[in-house]
Design a protein around this motif. Sequence first.
Motif, PDB file in Angstrom:
ATOM      1  N   LYS A  40       1.403   4.199  -3.185  1.00 13.58           N
ATOM      2  CA  LYS A  40       0.766   5.466  -2.825  1.00 13.58           C
ATOM      3  C   LYS A  40       0.792   6.414  -4.017  1.00 13.58           C
ATOM      4  CE  LYS A  40       3.071   7.962   0.204  1.00 13.58           C
ATOM      5  NZ  LYS A  40       3.912   8.296   1.386  1.00 13.58           N
ATOM      6  N   ILE A  48      -3.432   5.283   3.596  1.00 12.39           N
ATOM      7  CA  ILE A  48      -4.769   5.196   2.998  1.00 12.39           C
ATOM      8  C   ILE A  48      -5.192   6.597   2.572  1.00 12.39           C
ATOM      9  CG2 ILE A  48      -7.204   4.708   3.501  1.00 12.39           C
ATOM     10  CD1 ILE A  48      -6.183   2.477   5.385  1.00 12.39           C
ATOM     11  N   GLU A  49      -5.842   6.696   1.416  1.00 14.86           N
ATOM     12  CA  GLU A  49      -6.176   7.998   0.831  1.00 14.86           C
ATOM     13  C   GLU A  49      -7.672   8.278   0.978  1.00 14.86           C
ATOM     14  OE1 GLU A  49      -4.558   7.295  -3.042  1.00 14.86           O
ATOM     15  OE2 GLU A  49      -2.517   7.112  -2.257  1.00 14.86           O
ATOM     16  N   ASP A 103      -6.379  -0.187  -0.284  1.00 17.10           N
ATOM     17  CA  ASP A 103      -6.498   0.699   0.878  1.00 17.10           C
ATOM     18  C   ASP A 103      -7.419   0.100   1.935  1.00 17.10           C
ATOM     19  OD1 ASP A 103      -4.831   2.749   0.112  1.00 17.10           O
ATOM     20  OD2 ASP A 103      -6.409   4.207  -0.283  1.00 17.10           O
ATOM     21  N   ASN A 129       0.827  -1.204   0.000  1.00 18.76           N
ATOM     22  CA  ASN A 129       0.000   0.000   0.000  1.00 18.76           C
ATOM     23  C   ASN A 129       0.862   1.254   0.000  1.00 18.76           C
ATOM     24  OD1 ASN A 129      -2.901   0.405  -0.050  1.00 18.76           O
ATOM     25  ND2 ASN A 129      -2.596   1.683   1.750  1.00 18.76           N
TER      26      ASN A 129
END
Length: 733
Positions: A246, A406-407, A297, A242
Amino acid sequence: MGSVQIVTTILAAAITAVAVGLAVRAVLKMVAVIRLGQPAPERFADPGARTRTMLVETAGHTRMLKWSVVGAAHWFVMVAFIVLSLLVLEAYFEVVSTGGGLPIIGHWTIFGLATEVIGVLGLVGILVLMAIRLRNRPSRPGGRSRFTGSTMWQGYFVEWVVLLVLIFGFLIRGFKVATDHFEYPVWATPVSHAIGNALPAWEAGVSVAALIKIVISMTWLIVISLNVTMGVAWHRFLAFFNIFFKREPAKPAGSGLGALRPMTSNGKPLDFEEADPEKDQFGVAQVEQFTWKGLLDFSTCTECGRCQSQCPAWNTGKPLSPKLLVLSLRDHAYAKAPYLLAGGGKDLTGEEKATAAQLAHVDVLALAEADKPLVGDAESGGVIDPDVLWSCTTCGACVEQCPVDIEHVDHIVDMRRYQVLIESSFPSEAGVMLRNLENKGNPWGAPQSTREDWTKGLDFEVPRVGEVDDFEYLFWVGCAGAFEDRAKKTTRAVATLLHEAGVSFAILGEGETCSGDPARRIGNEFVFQMLAQQNVETLNEAFEGREKSKRKIVATCPHCFNTLGNEYGQLGGEFEVVHHTQLLAHLVATGKLTPVQPVDGGVTYHDPCYLGRHNRVFAPPREVLGTAISGELTEMPRNSERSFCCGAGGARMWMEEKIGKRINVERVEEAMATGARTVAVGCPFCSTMLSDGVNGKGAGEQVEVIDVASVLLRSVRPEQQAPGDKEAEPVAG
């Protein structure tokens, strides 16, 4: 090999075979679910930078260490898990033979020393993490915590497994010491020798302890394999991927901060001139319409709650928790997966893609999950409630805090895009703002002819682009700076200071229109692109013939600063954009502006989210204030990266706050608690929200909210307010 060793060997082999088989099945399922997402080809660009970032963030724990005690404890546990996995492997040799060990390195003293130290530190680390989880358990007296909504048994299970594996590792060594089969000296492994001196010389003890260690480890693997949504365990494998994938690996903070991810369809940026809602994806309406990185994510979430603890919506009683939103999407994706993997799914017109034969053997629960709307209230069975979706201020605190990158903001805006563009479903008061943007070019609906009214009363001429042959900076005034009374004072103060410092600048005047930030963040990408393309064309014309380094823009609004500097490049607008506090700090440092009388009464500074957290501009405003005030700047407890939002971002400026405590009131209470008489800001939205909060608390006579530029002007020109302040015009309707 004795009878005990035969039994332990058979049992270890059996449970390992079961665990490995289940783990392979779980990994294949997880990969299949993640691959259901839409393409994201940009995630493979610049593998060198991605590898470096991943190694720095994981090995260095750079994001975890923002919470120093937790970060340090987690680092020791992580290292223990990775390095001591070798000792789990060694246990397979030890179940066979009391004197067994790893080939080659198993007899090196340096290996014994390293694993001893890591084992001790790992024990300390896991005990600290267990204590923190217990101290912050949701059921404790005092209310919600960052673990509220987390699956607590999973966290306890993982922590106890780590603790027991470490303990049995030392027991194995202790029995080796007691039976004189230990290869390392006392100086290298003092703890193991101390344990061994307290244990009996039980020859089978090594093999039995090794079996128990293997059983504990394999039980852990079996449990997580049967629970593929167990992020608290799976993140230790998925986090590497992850972080590697990114969005912007070179960014010093959260990859999902600053610019929003462009609106895409089938992995390509959407061209609105050619887009067709029946063929192209407009935002996200189904969980499989997130990119594969989005599904990764959701799978990676550790349920640690750092995002939740920093979220302004959650902290003021709103239904939004970034963590719970991600967990809801994760659970929905995996529950719906059997239906999708069988070929099910709706096309962009809402028609079912699978045949009846394909869906004949799909579990009824998966079919029921497939019928749930992604966004919908409790009555419709929606996965994400509309109040959750519209509570977000896009402040980025969740993204900045997340240890696995995480977005959240990108995912929230993607869902908003579908709701706005296709469903026309959004808070009604925001509709007025969007109509004003389309028809008037500003969210207030003020006449374009009044965009230059802020210049009235100044004792110098403000040049316009086209009226001067050359200028160093284009002063982007922004809609608030042109139309909102309080922001006009900032605009005049900045213009006065630039004039005082001899900086050549020019404005677009009536040629300027809204940057499009509120439209984009509410989800109306169409209006954003309409406004942005118009501005890019105007700016390119204003800077015609100049290289990028000389296409300089200074903006007083962090939202404009962020949009022009980070998002206009997506539309062909490459500019060097600075915030006015950055330019003012430079002018003071080079002696072009000289504060002569410090402002007293105590000053605290509120970091605007889109200046600080999103763009890492923390020092310049403080440098300006440091030269303009008497005494030290009084910081609020939540400042810099952890600054608390004013409540206006994400187009919330134009939406009524009907649930829970008002975010601006929460922030004002924090500011007032410092005892400062002046709250300095660097954003017109923050100025409005905090001023309203101060007035709402009945403290308007005791506490003043003003921009950093106005504080500096008072120090540079102590006998003079910003010219024209008293002539502020009301905002036209």
